[in-house]
Scaffold this active site. Structure first.
Site, short mmCIF file in Angstrom:
data_model
loop_
_atom_site.label_atom_id
_atom_site.label_comp_id
_atom_site.label_asym_id
_atom_site.label_seq_id
_atom_site.Cartn_x
_atom_site.Cartn_y
_atom_site.Cartn_z
N LYS A 70 0.89 -1.17 0.00
CA LYS A 70 0.00 0.00 0.00
C LYS A 70 0.92 1.22 0.00
CE LYS A 70 -3.17 2.69 2.79
NZ LYS A 70 -3.76 2.89 4.13
N ALA B 80 -9.49 5.58 3.86
CA ALA B 80 -9.39 6.73 4.77
C ALA B 80 -10.67 7.55 4.81
CB ALA B 80 -8.22 7.64 4.40
N GLY B 81 -11.05 7.94 6.03
CA GLY B 81 -12.14 8.86 6.24
C GLY B 81 -13.46 8.26 6.64
N GLY C 259 -8.29 9.35 9.39
CA GLY C 259 -8.66 9.45 10.80
C GLY C 259 -9.71 10.49 11.12
#
Length: 265
Positions: A103, A190-191, A164
Protein backbone atom coordinates in the site's frame (compact mmCIF):
# COMPACT_ATOMS: atom_id res chain seq x y z
CA UNK A 1 -26.78 -18.18 0.55
CA UNK A 2 -27.23 -14.56 -0.47
CA UNK A 3 -25.43 -13.21 -3.55
CA UNK A 4 -23.28 -11.01 -1.29
CA UNK A 5 -21.76 -14.07 0.34
CA UNK A 6 -20.69 -15.55 -3.01
CA UNK A 7 -19.08 -12.51 -4.58
CA UNK A 8 -15.28 -12.82 -4.76
CA UNK A 9 -12.95 -10.20 -6.18
CA UNK A 10 -9.44 -10.44 -7.57
CA UNK A 11 -6.28 -8.45 -7.04
CA UNK A 12 -3.35 -9.20 -9.32
CA UNK A 13 -4.58 -12.75 -9.80
CA UNK A 14 -5.35 -13.37 -6.11
CA UNK A 15 -8.93 -14.08 -5.10
CA UNK A 16 -10.56 -12.67 -1.97
CA UNK A 17 -14.06 -12.95 -0.54
CA UNK A 18 -14.13 -10.24 2.12
CA UNK A 19 -14.33 -6.71 0.73
CA UNK A 20 -13.40 -5.16 4.06
CA UNK A 21 -9.68 -4.45 4.43
CA UNK A 22 -8.35 -3.48 7.85
CA UNK A 23 -5.50 -1.52 9.36
CA UNK A 24 -3.84 -2.52 12.60
CA UNK A 25 -2.99 0.73 14.38
CA UNK A 26 -4.50 2.37 17.48
CA UNK A 27 -5.95 -0.74 19.11
CA UNK A 28 -5.65 -1.08 22.88
CA UNK A 29 -3.87 -4.43 22.73
CA UNK A 30 -2.80 -7.29 20.48
CA UNK A 31 -5.78 -9.27 21.81
CA UNK A 32 -8.22 -6.53 20.82
CA UNK A 33 -6.62 -6.30 17.37
CA UNK A 34 -6.98 -10.04 16.89
CA UNK A 35 -10.63 -9.99 18.01
CA UNK A 36 -11.49 -7.08 15.70
CA UNK A 37 -9.89 -8.79 12.70
CA UNK A 38 -11.94 -11.90 13.42
CA UNK A 39 -15.20 -9.97 13.84
CA UNK A 40 -14.61 -8.10 10.59
CA UNK A 41 -13.94 -11.30 8.67
CA UNK A 42 -11.19 -9.49 6.81
CA UNK A 43 -8.66 -11.24 4.60
CA UNK A 44 -6.33 -8.32 3.78
CA UNK A 45 -4.60 -6.59 6.69
CA UNK A 46 -2.29 -3.62 6.35
CA UNK A 47 0.71 -2.96 8.60
CA UNK A 48 3.01 0.07 8.62
CA UNK A 49 6.51 -1.17 7.78
CA UNK A 50 8.19 1.69 9.64
CA UNK A 51 6.21 1.03 12.83
CA UNK A 52 7.13 -2.65 13.23
CA UNK A 53 9.80 -3.37 15.83
CA UNK A 54 11.87 -5.87 13.91
CA UNK A 55 14.22 -6.41 16.88
CA UNK A 56 11.44 -7.88 19.06
CA UNK A 57 12.81 -6.07 22.11
CA UNK A 58 9.55 -4.23 22.80
CA UNK A 59 7.51 -7.44 23.08
CA UNK A 60 4.82 -8.75 20.73
CA UNK A 61 4.29 -6.72 17.58
CA UNK A 62 1.17 -6.19 15.54
CA UNK A 63 2.30 -9.04 13.30
CA UNK A 64 1.52 -11.39 16.18
CA UNK A 65 -2.17 -10.54 15.79
CA UNK A 66 -2.27 -11.96 12.28
CA UNK A 67 -3.10 -15.47 11.21
CA UNK A 68 -0.92 -15.83 8.13
CA UNK A 69 -3.01 -18.77 6.93
CA UNK A 70 -6.09 -16.50 6.74
CA UNK A 71 -4.72 -12.97 6.40
CA UNK A 72 -2.87 -11.56 3.41
CA UNK A 73 -0.35 -9.04 4.66
CA UNK A 74 -0.42 -5.62 3.00
CA UNK A 75 2.62 -3.65 4.18
CA UNK A 76 2.26 0.10 3.81
CA UNK A 77 4.63 3.04 3.53
CA UNK A 78 2.89 5.24 6.11
CA UNK A 79 4.83 8.27 7.39
CA UNK A 80 6.80 8.65 4.15
CA UNK A 81 6.95 12.19 2.78
CA UNK A 82 9.10 11.67 -0.32
CA UNK A 83 9.08 9.22 -3.18
CA UNK A 84 12.56 8.00 -2.19
CA UNK A 85 11.47 7.26 1.39
CA UNK A 86 8.42 5.34 0.17
CA UNK A 87 10.48 3.31 -2.29
CA UNK A 88 13.06 2.41 0.38
CA UNK A 89 10.32 1.48 2.86
CA UNK A 90 8.59 -0.78 0.34
CA UNK A 91 11.90 -2.51 -0.38
CA UNK A 92 12.53 -2.94 3.35
CA UNK A 93 9.16 -4.64 3.80
CA UNK A 94 9.82 -7.07 0.98
CA UNK A 95 13.32 -7.86 2.24
CA UNK A 96 11.84 -8.55 5.67
CA UNK A 97 9.55 -11.19 4.18
CA UNK A 98 6.34 -9.14 4.01
CA UNK A 99 5.74 -9.98 0.36
CA UNK A 100 5.37 -8.01 -2.86
CA UNK A 101 2.06 -6.32 -2.08
CA UNK A 102 2.43 -2.72 -0.96
CA UNK A 103 0.00 0.00 0.00
CA UNK A 104 1.90 3.00 -1.31
CA UNK A 105 1.58 6.20 0.71
CA UNK A 106 3.49 9.40 0.02
CA UNK A 107 2.16 12.14 2.29
CA UNK A 108 2.29 15.73 1.13
CA UNK A 109 1.10 17.59 4.21
CA UNK A 110 1.50 16.63 7.90
CA UNK A 111 -1.69 18.40 9.00
CA UNK A 112 -4.19 16.98 6.51
CA UNK A 113 -2.18 13.86 5.57
CA UNK A 114 -3.30 14.36 1.99
CA UNK A 115 -1.17 12.47 -0.53
CA UNK A 116 1.51 14.10 -2.65
CA UNK A 117 0.19 12.93 -6.00
CA UNK A 118 3.26 13.93 -7.99
CA UNK A 119 5.59 12.00 -5.67
CA UNK A 120 3.10 9.13 -5.56
CA UNK A 121 3.22 8.74 -9.35
CA UNK A 122 7.01 8.82 -9.24
CA UNK A 123 7.23 6.13 -6.56
CA UNK A 124 4.55 3.97 -8.19
CA UNK A 125 6.45 3.91 -11.49
CA UNK A 126 9.62 2.69 -9.79
CA UNK A 127 7.93 0.05 -7.62
CA UNK A 128 5.80 -1.35 -10.43
CA UNK A 129 9.00 -1.65 -12.44
CA UNK A 130 10.56 -3.64 -9.59
CA UNK A 131 7.71 -6.16 -9.54
CA UNK A 132 5.70 -4.83 -6.60
CA UNK A 133 1.91 -5.15 -6.59
CA UNK A 134 1.20 -1.49 -5.91
CA UNK A 135 -1.98 -0.24 -4.26
CA UNK A 136 -1.65 3.56 -3.98
CA UNK A 137 -3.44 5.74 -1.42
CA UNK A 138 -4.42 8.77 -3.48
CA UNK A 139 -6.75 11.73 -3.64
CA UNK A 140 -10.25 11.28 -5.08
CA UNK A 141 -9.04 12.70 -8.40
CA UNK A 142 -10.17 10.69 -11.44
CA UNK A 143 -7.18 11.90 -13.49
CA UNK A 144 -4.64 10.83 -10.87
CA UNK A 145 -6.37 7.47 -10.52
CA UNK A 146 -6.25 6.94 -14.28
CA UNK A 147 -2.54 7.82 -14.39
CA UNK A 148 -1.78 5.38 -11.55
CA UNK A 149 -3.69 2.65 -13.35
CA UNK A 150 -1.83 3.40 -16.58
CA UNK A 151 1.46 3.00 -14.71
CA UNK A 152 0.45 -0.56 -13.81
CA UNK A 153 -0.92 -0.21 -10.29
CA UNK A 154 -3.00 -3.22 -9.28
CA UNK A 155 -5.69 -1.07 -7.63
CA UNK A 156 -6.42 2.55 -6.81
CA UNK A 157 -7.31 3.65 -3.29
CA UNK A 158 -8.90 7.10 -3.25
CA UNK A 159 -9.62 8.71 0.08
CA UNK A 160 -13.17 9.36 1.27
CA UNK A 161 -12.00 12.08 3.66
CA UNK A 162 -8.76 12.90 5.54
CA UNK A 163 -7.14 9.98 7.36
CA UNK A 164 -8.66 9.45 10.80
CA UNK A 165 -11.26 12.20 10.35
CA UNK A 166 -14.34 9.97 10.31
CA UNK A 167 -16.10 12.47 8.03
CA UNK A 168 -17.38 9.81 5.65
CA UNK A 169 -17.78 10.09 1.88
CA UNK A 170 -17.21 13.77 1.08
CA UNK A 171 -17.26 13.55 -2.71
CA UNK A 172 -19.42 10.69 -3.99
CA UNK A 173 -19.48 12.18 -7.48
CA UNK A 174 -15.72 11.85 -8.01
CA UNK A 175 -15.81 8.32 -6.62
CA UNK A 176 -18.51 7.39 -9.12
CA UNK A 177 -16.38 8.70 -11.98
CA UNK A 178 -13.34 6.79 -10.70
CA UNK A 179 -15.37 3.57 -10.47
CA UNK A 180 -16.85 4.05 -13.95
CA UNK A 181 -13.47 4.51 -15.63
CA UNK A 182 -11.40 2.02 -13.64
CA UNK A 183 -10.23 -1.34 -14.98
CA UNK A 184 -8.73 -2.29 -11.62
CA UNK A 185 -10.28 -2.56 -8.12
CA UNK A 186 -11.26 0.73 -6.51
CA UNK A 187 -10.89 0.59 -2.74
CA UNK A 188 -11.96 3.54 -0.61
CA UNK A 189 -9.17 4.29 1.85
CA UNK A 190 -9.39 6.73 4.77
CA UNK A 191 -12.14 8.86 6.24
CA UNK A 192 -14.86 6.29 6.92
CA UNK A 193 -16.43 6.91 10.33
CA UNK A 194 -19.30 4.50 10.76
CA UNK A 195 -21.16 1.66 9.10
CA UNK A 196 -23.35 3.85 6.90
CA UNK A 197 -20.23 5.39 5.34
CA UNK A 198 -18.97 1.95 4.38
CA UNK A 199 -22.34 1.06 2.89
CA UNK A 200 -22.37 4.25 0.81
CA UNK A 201 -18.91 3.47 -0.60
CA UNK A 202 -20.07 0.04 -1.66
CA UNK A 203 -23.36 1.36 -3.08
CA UNK A 204 -21.28 3.62 -5.34
CA UNK A 205 -19.76 0.48 -6.86
CA UNK A 206 -16.41 0.47 -5.09
CA UNK A 207 -14.69 -2.91 -4.86
CA UNK A 208 -13.97 -2.61 -1.15
CA UNK A 209 -13.22 -0.36 1.80
CA UNK A 210 -10.07 -0.10 3.88
CA UNK A 211 -10.35 1.35 7.36
CA UNK A 212 -8.60 1.51 10.72
CA UNK A 213 -9.56 4.38 13.03
CA UNK A 214 -13.30 3.93 12.49
CA UNK A 215 -13.02 0.57 14.24
CA UNK A 216 -10.06 1.05 16.57
CA UNK A 217 -11.39 4.35 17.97
CA UNK A 218 -14.95 3.12 18.48
CA UNK A 219 -16.22 2.68 22.03
CA UNK A 220 -16.55 -1.05 21.31
CA UNK A 221 -14.08 -1.85 18.50
CA UNK A 222 -15.09 -5.48 18.10
CA UNK A 223 -18.76 -4.58 17.77
CA UNK A 224 -17.90 -1.90 15.23
CA UNK A 225 -15.81 -4.39 13.27
CA UNK A 226 -18.85 -6.62 13.00
CA UNK A 227 -21.03 -3.65 12.01
CA UNK A 228 -18.57 -2.70 9.27
CA UNK A 229 -18.56 -6.24 7.91
CA UNK A 230 -22.35 -6.23 7.66
CA UNK A 231 -22.38 -2.73 6.13
CA UNK A 232 -19.91 -3.67 3.41
CA UNK A 233 -21.91 -6.78 2.57
CA UNK A 234 -25.21 -4.84 2.55
CA UNK A 235 -23.81 -2.02 0.42
CA UNK A 236 -22.33 -4.43 -2.10
CA UNK A 237 -25.60 -6.39 -2.34
CA UNK A 238 -27.56 -3.15 -2.80
CA UNK A 239 -25.24 -2.10 -5.63
CA UNK A 240 -25.65 -5.46 -7.34
CA UNK A 241 -29.43 -5.34 -6.87
CA UNK A 242 -29.67 -1.87 -8.44
CA UNK A 243 -31.42 0.86 -6.54
CA UNK A 244 -34.76 2.34 -7.61
CA UNK A 245 -34.60 5.61 -9.56
CA UNK A 246 -34.98 8.83 -7.63
CA UNK A 247 -38.09 10.88 -8.37
CA UNK A 248 -39.10 14.41 -7.55
CA UNK A 249 -42.71 13.44 -6.83
CA UNK A 250 -44.42 10.53 -5.12
CA UNK A 251 -45.24 7.29 -6.91
CA UNK A 252 -47.88 5.03 -5.37
CA UNK A 253 -46.50 1.70 -4.20
CA UNK A 254 -49.85 -0.03 -4.74
CA UNK A 255 -51.42 -0.40 -8.23
CA UNK A 256 -54.35 1.91 -9.00
CA UNK A 257 -56.20 -0.52 -11.28
CA UNK A 258 -59.15 -2.35 -9.75
CA UNK A 259 -59.60 -0.07 -6.73
CA UNK A 260 -62.78 -0.68 -4.72
CA UNK A 261 -65.15 2.23 -5.21
CA UNK A 262 -65.86 4.16 -2.00
CA UNK A 263 -68.17 6.81 -3.39
CA UNK A 264 -65.70 9.51 -2.51
CA UNK A 265 -65.05 12.10 -5.22
Amino acid sequence: MTPALDDPWTLAGRTFHSRLLLGTGKYASIEQTRAALAAAGTEVVTVAVRRVDWSGRSGPSVLDALDRTRHTLLPNTAACYTADDAIRTARLGREAGMGDLVKLEVIGDPKTLFPDNEALLEAAKVLVGEGFVVMPYCSDDPIVCRKLEDLGCAAVMPLAAPIGSGLGIRNPFNLRIIVEQARVPVIVDAGVGTASDAAVAMELGCTGVLMNTAIAAAREPVWMANAMRLAVEAGRLAWRAGRMPKRLHAAASSPLDGLIATGAP
